[in-house]
Design a protein around this motif. Structure first.
Motif, mmCIF file in Angstrom:
data_model
loop_
_atom_site.group_PDB
_atom_site.id
_atom_site.type_symbol
_atom_site.label_atom_id
_atom_site.label_comp_id
_atom_site.label_asym_id
_atom_site.label_seq_id
_atom_site.Cartn_x
_atom_site.Cartn_y
_atom_site.Cartn_z
ATOM 1 N N TYR A 76 61.228 45.201 60.244
ATOM 2 C CA TYR A 76 59.818 45.430 59.916
ATOM 3 C C TYR A 76 59.450 46.910 59.803
ATOM 4 O O TYR A 76 58.272 47.246 59.697
ATOM 5 N N ARG A 77 60.447 47.793 59.771
ATOM 6 C CA ARG A 77 60.175 49.233 59.758
ATOM 7 C C ARG A 77 59.391 49.674 58.525
ATOM 8 O O ARG A 77 58.633 50.643 58.581
ATOM 9 N N THR A 78 59.583 48.996 57.394
ATOM 10 C CA THR A 78 58.911 49.411 56.159
ATOM 11 C C THR A 78 57.507 48.830 56.036
ATOM 12 O O THR A 78 56.797 49.134 55.079
ATOM 13 N N GLN A 79 57.104 48.003 56.991
ATOM 14 C CA GLN A 79 55.795 47.354 56.890
ATOM 15 C C GLN A 79 54.760 47.988 57.830
ATOM 16 O O GLN A 79 53.736 47.385 58.134
ATOM 17 N N VAL A 138 62.568 54.561 63.967
ATOM 18 C CA VAL A 138 61.800 53.751 63.019
ATOM 19 C C VAL A 138 60.374 53.598 63.549
ATOM 20 O O VAL A 138 60.139 53.658 64.758
ATOM 21 N N PRO A 139 59.404 53.398 62.635
ATOM 22 C CA PRO A 139 58.031 53.176 63.079
ATOM 23 C C PRO A 139 57.831 51.736 63.537
ATOM 24 O O PRO A 139 58.454 50.799 63.029
ATOM 25 N N THR A 140 56.948 51.587 64.507
ATOM 26 C CA THR A 140 56.587 50.248 64.964
ATOM 27 C C THR A 140 55.128 50.265 65.412
ATOM 28 O O THR A 140 54.473 51.301 65.327
ATOM 29 N N GLY A 141 54.633 49.135 65.881
ATOM 30 C CA GLY A 141 53.247 49.064 66.307
ATOM 31 C C GLY A 141 52.941 50.012 67.446
ATOM 32 O O GLY A 141 53.841 50.480 68.148
#
Length: 253
Positions: A172-175, A247-250
């Motif tokens: 889910y890194r790209t979302q 990676v980005p996350t919430g």
């Protein structure tokens, strides 16, 4: 010395009992003790044009106004006691704003939020898998991502390397753009915060990015704090991620 506003610090003018030197000394003492910022300083600090500072900041922050006579008088009469920075301020600035009251204005009018935070996939390795193996896979995939069958091979390898939670974070890194903005405590207007403040356009140019959209996306995915102030958007730029594969996350852990 200026049009009166509730935030204008009044300096008593020259009189029979108050010579120009006394007024000049008071002005210099005020600049050195509290009224340290010129409009040019705030333009650099908040990455904005002069008119916005004059319209939004000056009427709402304690300030003094120094007219041309006293600017010239102080520069000439106190030349040997002025620092180069003070000389520059007096040459180029008429308004001097309170650093203390600027902090109050910032707290009352700015808001902060983040889109996401970053995590290191190396913290989600399965038993027996090393950080080096993840680093090797990252380099291999980046070099061969356009090759036929690479996507399937890479996906299978990431499933082996990562725990189920880690694999989900990677998937889910790209979302991250779908994540909700989350309010965060407003950073204090410290020298460190001031150095980190940047506009989207400034960030784009500094990093050689093709558009504001790309710049905004990178700022968000790195966990930079978005500042809303007076209808403008600024960022407290987050440092480049430090990890094997971040990676980005919430925003919620």
């Amino acid at each position: 010395m200026s049009v009166s506003t509730p935030f204008l610090h009044t300096i008593q003018p020259v009189s029979e009992d108050r010579p120009a030197e006394a007024v000049a000394r008071e002005i210099l003492a005020l600049i050195r003790s509290e009224y340290r910022y010129t409009i040019a300083d705030l333009c650099r600090m908040f990455c904005c044009e002069r008119q916005w500072i004059e319209d939004f900041f000056v009427p709402n922050i304690r300030h003094i106004h120094v007219n041309h006579f006293f600017m010239s008088y102080i520069i000439q009469q106190f030349a040997d006691r002025l620092t180069p920075e003070e000389q520059s301020h007096l040459i180029h600035g008429h308004y001097f704003l309170s650093d203390v009251d600027l902090g109050r204005f910032w707290r009352e009018n700015a808001s902060a939020a983040v889109k996401c935070r970053t995590v290191d996939l190396a913290d989600y390795l399965t038993d027996g898998r090393s950080r080096k193996s993840l680093s090797v896979e990252k380099a291999r995939h980046e070099a061969a991502k356009r090759a036929k069958g690479e996507g399937q091979r890479h996906d299978a390898e990431m499933r082996r390397l990562l725990t189920s939670e880690g694999y989900m974070l990677y998937t889910y890194r790209t979302q991250f753009t779908r994540f909700l903005w989350q309010p965060v405590p407003l950073p204090e207007l410290s020298p460190r915060t001031i150095r980190s403040l940047v506009s989207t356009t400034q960030y784009q140019r500094r990093n050689g990015l093709p558009s504001n959209g790309v710049a905004r996306k990178r700022l968000m995915e790195r966990g930079s704090v978005q500042i809303k102030l007076g209808g403008k958007t600024l960022w407290v730029e987050a440092p480049a991620p430090d990890g094997v594969w971040t990676v980005p996350t919430g925003t919620l852990p």
